[in-house]
Design an enzyme around this catalytic site. Sequence first.
Site, PDB file in Angstrom:
ATOM      1  N   ASP A   1     -23.746  10.255  42.069  1.00 52.80           N
ATOM      2  CA  ASP A   1     -22.987   9.481  41.096  1.00 52.80           C
ATOM      3  C   ASP A   1     -23.629   9.603  39.719  1.00 52.80           C
ATOM      4  O   ASP A   1     -24.762   9.162  39.515  1.00 52.80           O
ATOM      5  CB  ASP A   1     -22.941   8.005  41.507  1.00 52.80           C
ATOM      6  CG  ASP A   1     -22.101   7.193  40.542  1.00 52.80           C
ATOM      7  OD1 ASP A   1     -20.859   7.205  40.702  1.00 52.80           O
ATOM      8  OD2 ASP A   1     -22.662   6.603  39.605  1.00 52.80           O
TER       9      ASP A   1
ATOM     10  N   HIS B   1     -15.185   4.709  32.628  1.00 58.42           N
ATOM     11  CA  HIS B   1     -16.434   3.978  32.890  1.00 58.42           C
ATOM     12  C   HIS B   1     -16.254   2.462  32.690  1.00 58.42           C
ATOM     13  O   HIS B   1     -16.751   1.651  33.470  1.00 58.42           O
ATOM     14  CB  HIS B   1     -17.530   4.512  31.963  1.00 58.42           C
ATOM     15  CG  HIS B   1     -18.920   4.323  32.485  1.00 58.42           C
ATOM     16  ND1 HIS B   1     -19.950   5.198  32.238  1.00 58.42           N
ATOM     17  CD2 HIS B   1     -19.463   3.345  33.247  1.00 58.42           C
ATOM     18  CE1 HIS B   1     -21.045   4.770  32.820  1.00 58.42           C
ATOM     19  NE2 HIS B   1     -20.786   3.651  33.439  1.00 58.42           N
TER      20      HIS B   1
ATOM     21  N   LYS C   1     -18.179  10.023  34.562  1.00 60.03           N
ATOM     22  CA  LYS C   1     -17.407   8.927  33.977  1.00 60.03           C
ATOM     23  C   LYS C   1     -17.185   9.142  32.480  1.00 60.03           C
ATOM     24  O   LYS C   1     -18.091   9.587  31.763  1.00 60.03           O
ATOM     25  CB  LYS C   1     -18.142   7.596  34.190  1.00 60.03           C
ATOM     26  CG  LYS C   1     -18.553   7.363  35.631  1.00 60.03           C
ATOM     27  CD  LYS C   1     -19.168   5.995  35.883  1.00 60.03           C
ATOM     28  CE  LYS C   1     -19.792   5.936  37.270  1.00 60.03           C
ATOM     29  NZ  LYS C   1     -21.175   6.442  37.318  1.00 60.03           N
TER      30      LYS C   1
ATOM     31  N   TYR D   1     -25.186   8.610  31.039  1.00 58.78           N
ATOM     32  CA  TYR D   1     -26.568   8.637  31.541  1.00 58.78           C
ATOM     33  C   TYR D   1     -27.415   9.689  30.825  1.00 58.78           C
ATOM     34  O   TYR D   1     -28.648   9.655  30.914  1.00 58.78           O
ATOM     35  CB  TYR D   1     -26.614   8.871  33.061  1.00 58.78           C
ATOM     36  CG  TYR D   1     -25.833   7.866  33.883  1.00 58.78           C
ATOM     37  CD1 TYR D   1     -25.479   6.619  33.369  1.00 58.78           C
ATOM     38  CD2 TYR D   1     -25.447   8.159  35.186  1.00 58.78           C
ATOM     39  CE1 TYR D   1     -24.746   5.712  34.119  1.00 58.78           C
ATOM     40  CE2 TYR D   1     -24.721   7.248  35.958  1.00 58.78           C
ATOM     41  CZ  TYR D   1     -24.374   6.031  35.408  1.00 58.78           C
ATOM     42  OH  TYR D   1     -23.649   5.129  36.156  1.00 58.78           O
TER      43      TYR D   1
END
Length: 323
Positions: free
Chosen positions: A52, A119, A86, A57
């Site tokens: 994931d 997201h 996302k 990130y």
Amino acid sequence: MSEGTEQHCLPLSDGNRIPILGLGTSSPDQLDKGVTVKAVKTGIEIGYRHLDGAFMYGNEDEVGEAIRAKIADGTVKREDIFYTSKLWMTYLSPALVRACLETTLKSLKLDYVDLYLIHWPMGLKPSEKDLFPADASGKLLQDDVDICATWAAMESCKDAGLVRSIGVSNFNRSQLEMILNVPKLKYKPVCNQVECHPYLNQDKLLKYCKSKNIVLVGYSPLGKPNLRNLSNPILLNDPELKKIGEKHHKTPAQIVLRYQVQRGVVVIPKSFNPERMKQNTEIFDFQLTDEEMKAIDGRNRNWRYIPMKEFVDHPKYPFHDEY
Ligand code: A2P
């Protein structure tokens, strides 16, 4: 779960399948270059097939490098891996959706992602350089984008073959309904990824999602043990979880992960520590009794470790509603 073992999967409404246990790849800490590559490679060696990730990130280049290395050395094939990414808040305008996804694919050096999620339902003004664009006083520059229009752009990405399945994250019931009620809806969201653990068991949202054939994916399933905030209750120290764990010779972390898979929730615990990564996969060789499941349900206190308080005045803030 070891190499070659069949993955435990849930069906998605579009005909695809999602492994019920995944490895989270986000980290609140600034990691040295290479740490994510090493951890994701180890994760794949241990047996994780669901990874994931997210544009936000900032490490998709490393996740991609690890996946490609494990394909190159013959451990897995691309089709064995289920990678989620996302769409970030600054890209919710329909015209920007594909650009964000293409940036992700370029970082990963992959042709497609398995699952692409919005997201957050909350938009921020477009910005190429800032994840959280703000004015001179530090106030976030909100953007009230029509999430149904964003969804139509997500559908186009699926049609273009850049993504196999599409879904959402951090949507409340009425926001999910808005999408489900789109008159010309082509694809339903296959999942809603939300914070979920025994202190926020999302019972009502889970029932609603199941009734619509939407899979609930639970993030922070361990209750964010790394959060250094003294006011947070420490889920993994919960005496009931410890007691149940002792009975099954399992850790509280394994108990909370087993609890979720047993109620049909996909879990994506993050660990970059090989021992804990492995420990978190050892949840398919025991079963919790109905009483134990009920006792864990009874620990619910609707506690959010990630309330996103800096967004409470955003018109699309999802957590004002009960669920
Ligand atoms: P680490 O990467 O050092 O293992 P969540 O997924 O709920 O946000 O939790 C992630 C955090 O939980 C990470 O900081 C991770 O640290 C830690 N963690 C992961 N697995 C376990 C485990 N089995 N027991 C205790 N802590 C864990």
